[in-house]
Design a protein around this motif. Sequence first.
Motif, PDB file in Angstrom:
ATOM      1  N   ALA A  77       0.827  -1.196   0.000  1.00  7.18           N
ATOM      2  CA  ALA A  77       0.000   0.000   0.000  1.00  7.18           C
ATOM      3  C   ALA A  77       0.861   1.246   0.000  1.00  7.18           C
ATOM      4  N   LEU A  78       1.817   1.283   0.876  1.00 10.46           N
ATOM      5  CA  LEU A  78       2.673   2.465   0.970  1.00 10.46           C
ATOM      6  C   LEU A  78       3.420   2.711  -0.339  1.00 10.46           C
ATOM      7  N   LEU A  79       3.888   1.627  -0.936  1.00 12.50           N
ATOM      8  CA  LEU A  79       4.569   1.775  -2.222  1.00 12.50           C
ATOM      9  C   LEU A  79       3.624   2.332  -3.284  1.00 12.50           C
ATOM     10  N   LEU A  80       2.442   1.725  -3.340  1.00 15.65           N
ATOM     11  CA  LEU A  80       1.499   2.090  -4.400  1.00 15.65           C
ATOM     12  C   LEU A  80       1.021   3.528  -4.264  1.00 15.65           C
ATOM     13  N   VAL A  81       0.996   4.015  -3.066  1.00 13.89           N
ATOM     14  CA  VAL A  81       0.557   5.399  -2.880  1.00 13.89           C
ATOM     15  C   VAL A  81       1.472   6.340  -3.642  1.00 13.89           C
ATOM     16  N   SER A  82       2.778   6.102  -3.557  1.00 13.83           N
ATOM     17  CA  SER A  82       3.685   6.991  -4.282  1.00 13.83           C
ATOM     18  C   SER A  82       3.635   6.720  -5.776  1.00 13.83           C
ATOM     19  N   GLU A  83       3.518   5.454  -6.131  1.00 15.69           N
ATOM     20  CA  GLU A  83       3.589   5.128  -7.549  1.00 15.69           C
ATOM     21  C   GLU A  83       2.337   5.524  -8.309  1.00 15.69           C
TER      22      GLU A  83
ATOM     23  N   ARG B  20     -10.202   5.902  16.622  1.00 17.05           N
ATOM     24  CA  ARG B  20     -10.298   7.338  16.842  1.00 17.05           C
ATOM     25  C   ARG B  20      -9.345   7.761  17.944  1.00 17.05           C
ATOM     26  N   GLY B  21      -9.369   6.980  19.010  1.00 19.75           N
ATOM     27  CA  GLY B  21      -8.507   7.289  20.129  1.00 19.75           C
ATOM     28  C   GLY B  21      -7.045   7.314  19.733  1.00 19.75           C
ATOM     29  N   LEU B  22      -6.706   6.507  18.764  1.00 23.27           N
ATOM     30  CA  LEU B  22      -5.303   6.453  18.355  1.00 23.27           C
ATOM     31  C   LEU B  22      -4.907   7.641  17.478  1.00 23.27           C
ATOM     32  N   GLU B  23      -5.876   8.406  17.134  1.00 21.36           N
ATOM     33  CA  GLU B  23      -5.607   9.612  16.345  1.00 21.36           C
ATOM     34  C   GLU B  23      -4.752   9.328  15.128  1.00 21.36           C
ATOM     35  N   THR B  24      -5.215   8.416  14.364  1.00 18.50           N
ATOM     36  CA  THR B  24      -4.459   8.073  13.169  1.00 18.50           C
ATOM     37  C   THR B  24      -4.690   9.077  12.058  1.00 18.50           C
ATOM     38  N   GLY B  25      -5.755   9.848  12.193  1.00 20.51           N
ATOM     39  CA  GLY B  25      -5.992  10.861  11.179  1.00 20.51           C
ATOM     40  C   GLY B  25      -6.817  10.387  10.004  1.00 20.51           C
ATOM     41  N   ALA B  26      -7.436   9.224  10.126  1.00 18.02           N
ATOM     42  CA  ALA B  26      -8.327   8.792   9.056  1.00 18.02           C
ATOM     43  C   ALA B  26      -9.466   9.796   8.911  1.00 18.02           C
ATOM     44  N   ASP B  27      -9.986   9.894   7.692  1.00 18.79           N
ATOM     45  CA  ASP B  27     -10.994  10.911   7.431  1.00 18.79           C
ATOM     46  C   ASP B  27     -12.408  10.400   7.656  1.00 18.79           C
ATOM     47  N   ASP B  28     -12.551   9.084   7.643  1.00 14.76           N
ATOM     48  CA  ASP B  28     -13.874   8.526   7.867  1.00 14.76           C
ATOM     49  C   ASP B  28     -13.694   7.060   8.273  1.00 14.76           C
ATOM     50  N   TYR B  29     -14.733   6.511   8.897  1.00 15.01           N
ATOM     51  CA  TYR B  29     -14.659   5.123   9.362  1.00 15.01           C
ATOM     52  C   TYR B  29     -15.925   4.413   8.933  1.00 15.01           C
ATOM     53  N   VAL B  30     -15.782   3.200   8.479  1.00 13.97           N
ATOM     54  CA  VAL B  30     -16.957   2.410   8.129  1.00 13.97           C
ATOM     55  C   VAL B  30     -16.833   1.069   8.840  1.00 13.97           C
ATOM     56  N   VAL B  31     -17.932   0.672   9.455  1.00 10.18           N
ATOM     57  CA  VAL B  31     -17.920  -0.540  10.259  1.00 10.18           C
ATOM     58  C   VAL B  31     -18.415  -1.720   9.446  1.00 10.18           C
TER      59      VAL B  31
ATOM     60  N   CYS C 273      -1.942   4.247   7.902  1.00  9.22           N
ATOM     61  CA  CYS C 273      -2.629   5.536   7.983  1.00  9.22           C
ATOM     62  C   CYS C 273      -1.740   6.571   8.649  1.00  9.22           C
ATOM     63  N   ARG C 274      -1.169   6.190   9.753  1.00  2.17           N
ATOM     64  CA  ARG C 274      -0.338   7.137  10.490  1.00  2.17           C
ATOM     65  C   ARG C 274       0.827   7.618   9.620  1.00  2.17           C
ATOM     66  N   ARG C 275       1.454   6.674   8.959  1.00  2.00           N
ATOM     67  CA  ARG C 275       2.611   7.060   8.149  1.00  2.00           C
ATOM     68  C   ARG C 275       2.223   7.985   7.003  1.00  2.00           C
ATOM     69  N   LEU C 276       1.092   7.657   6.381  1.00  2.00           N
ATOM     70  CA  LEU C 276       0.668   8.491   5.251  1.00  2.00           C
ATOM     71  C   LEU C 276       0.337   9.901   5.707  1.00  2.00           C
ATOM     72  N   LYS C 277      -0.264   9.983   6.888  1.00  2.00           N
ATOM     73  CA  LYS C 277      -0.665  11.300   7.356  1.00  2.00           C
ATOM     74  C   LYS C 277       0.530  12.108   7.861  1.00  2.00           C
TER      75      LYS C 277
ATOM     76  N   MET D 268      -4.652  -6.147   9.272  1.00  2.00           N
ATOM     77  CA  MET D 268      -3.910  -6.730   8.169  1.00  2.00           C
ATOM     78  C   MET D 268      -2.593  -7.293   8.689  1.00  2.00           C
ATOM     79  N   PRO D 269      -2.076  -8.323   8.015  1.00  2.00           N
ATOM     80  CA  PRO D 269      -0.763  -8.842   8.408  1.00  2.00           C
ATOM     81  C   PRO D 269       0.315  -7.792   8.180  1.00  2.00           C
ATOM     82  N   LYS D 270       1.464  -7.989   8.735  1.00  2.00           N
ATOM     83  CA  LYS D 270       2.576  -7.027   8.640  1.00  2.00           C
ATOM     84  C   LYS D 270       2.121  -5.659   9.143  1.00  2.00           C
ATOM     85  N   LEU D 271       2.072  -4.699   8.227  1.00  2.00           N
ATOM     86  CA  LEU D 271       1.675  -3.355   8.625  1.00  2.00           C
ATOM     87  C   LEU D 271       0.163  -3.271   8.768  1.00  2.00           C
TER      88      LEU D 271
END
Lengths: 230, 230
Positions: free
Chosen positions: B42-48, B97-108, B69-73, B60-63
């Motif tokens: 995901a992180l790679l694809l964001v730049s590419e 939310r408590g973790l303040e990751t900075g996501a813009d929206d949440y869907v359950v 989210c945190r890294r992107l923000k 998700m496994p690994k990251l």
Amino acid sequence: MARTAPPRVLLVEDEPAQRAVLAYNLEAEGFDVIQADNGEDALLLVSEEAPDIIILDWMMPKLSGIEVCRRLKMRPETRGIPIIMLSARAEEVDKIRGLETGADDYVVKPYSVLELMARARAQLRRVRPSTAGVVLEHEDIRLDPESHRVFRGEKSLKLGPTEFKLLVTLLERPGRVFSREQLLDLVWGRDIYVDTRTVDVHVGRLRKSLMQHGGSDPVRTVRGAGYALG
Amino acid sequence: MARTAPPRVLLVEDEPAQRAVLAYNLEAEGFDVIQADNGEDALLLVSEEAPDIIILDWMMPKLSGIEVCRRLKMRPETRGIPIIMLSARAEEVDKIRGLETGADDYVVKPYSVLELMARARAQLRRVRPSTAGVVLEHEDIRLDPESHRVFRGEKSLKLGPTEFKLLVTLLERPGRVFSREQLLDLVWGRDIYVDTRTVDVHVGRLRKSLMQHGGSDPVRTVRGAGYALG
DNA sequence: TTCATTTGTTACATAATCGTCGCAGGACTG
DNA sequence: CAGTCCTGCGACGATTATGTAACAAATGAA
């Protein structure tokens, strides 16, 4: 374009995604959008918000669009409000028509958003004297939809039918660039097949007509994109 | 109808079946879908791929999604991209939310696909007003997509079609660096083959056009990476 | 510095887009 | 029925835009 208060549209559609798209586009077109996702709310909102026009989905839970339409057209105080019905298939339009619900126009899904906008504006022009009687103007061009007359400055111009519709379309949003495809949709109608280059020819004719008594070319060509007024 | 480039969504979900369902629906809605099944990709694809919006699974496994989210923000060039987080239970949303990751929206989960679409579109509208009515601005550059007009300060500029699209793209995310490949995708279209050096030439032309009435060069060259505005 | 790489710029052949003309068929009118 | 007007299309030339190659300038590393 000199405006009175923005026209208020009541948008009744139960499918959130479709409603969102339409609301977004309507707002972008300068409408004041009131939203409802079912027929009961719609009936309430009609009295509370006094919309100028209603866009109504046919299929909805509880009260169907047909039923809402019928009720609104019965009450004298709301029967003047134009209603555009959205239906999923072309055959349904006949069905709705047969039911004599009194809707003022019908649009079949999937519709072109531009077309729906154009029809909404057309309905508004029809019933709203503020808009209906008002001539479309841009710089020294005046067009009176009622009398079908066009002036450039003081001189009266003679336009062919297609040139006239073309000018009306451009005049409704001066400055906006319309692609050839959009113009075909709006001026000719979506189901007609004509070459997009035909638009060029008519734009050329419109230009000549607009300049028949002199004056500069009011139509702007945007290479690779389309045409606009001013 | 002439379209702007379809919005690109990066879909990050490790569970193949769910990812397939979502991808299918997103594509049906006209999104351009890029898929990843783990956070690293995901992180790679964001730049590419320069997506317009990211839909991110929490677990998700690994990251984990949270970490992605945190890294992107944190990175300035990606923090403007809206992120919608998917989480399995309602309580988790509070946790995220408590973790303040900075996501813009949440869907359950389990979510309605339609709802997710609507939210995605809402986010896109929020950050990407390019489609209607809104003027793109950056410093003294103004571009109105509707009228296809570009101004630098008070002066009107004349741009060719490609220069125009290029400027729109850069203007949609001022400051963000686009690689030549990304620009080819976004401006020329995904399946066209042209040399990446062509981008250089057009950037040069755009520069000249933007400076035709004087002023400084607003386009920044990032050696080894690409171009950005400001 | 020197060298290798990357980027800026120009020129040019090709391609795409646009404006206009003329024509043939259709619709409408007197 | 003849005459007029309108429409859509194909064709042509003129203009503008595009992609590439070639060369100049710059950047960064050793």
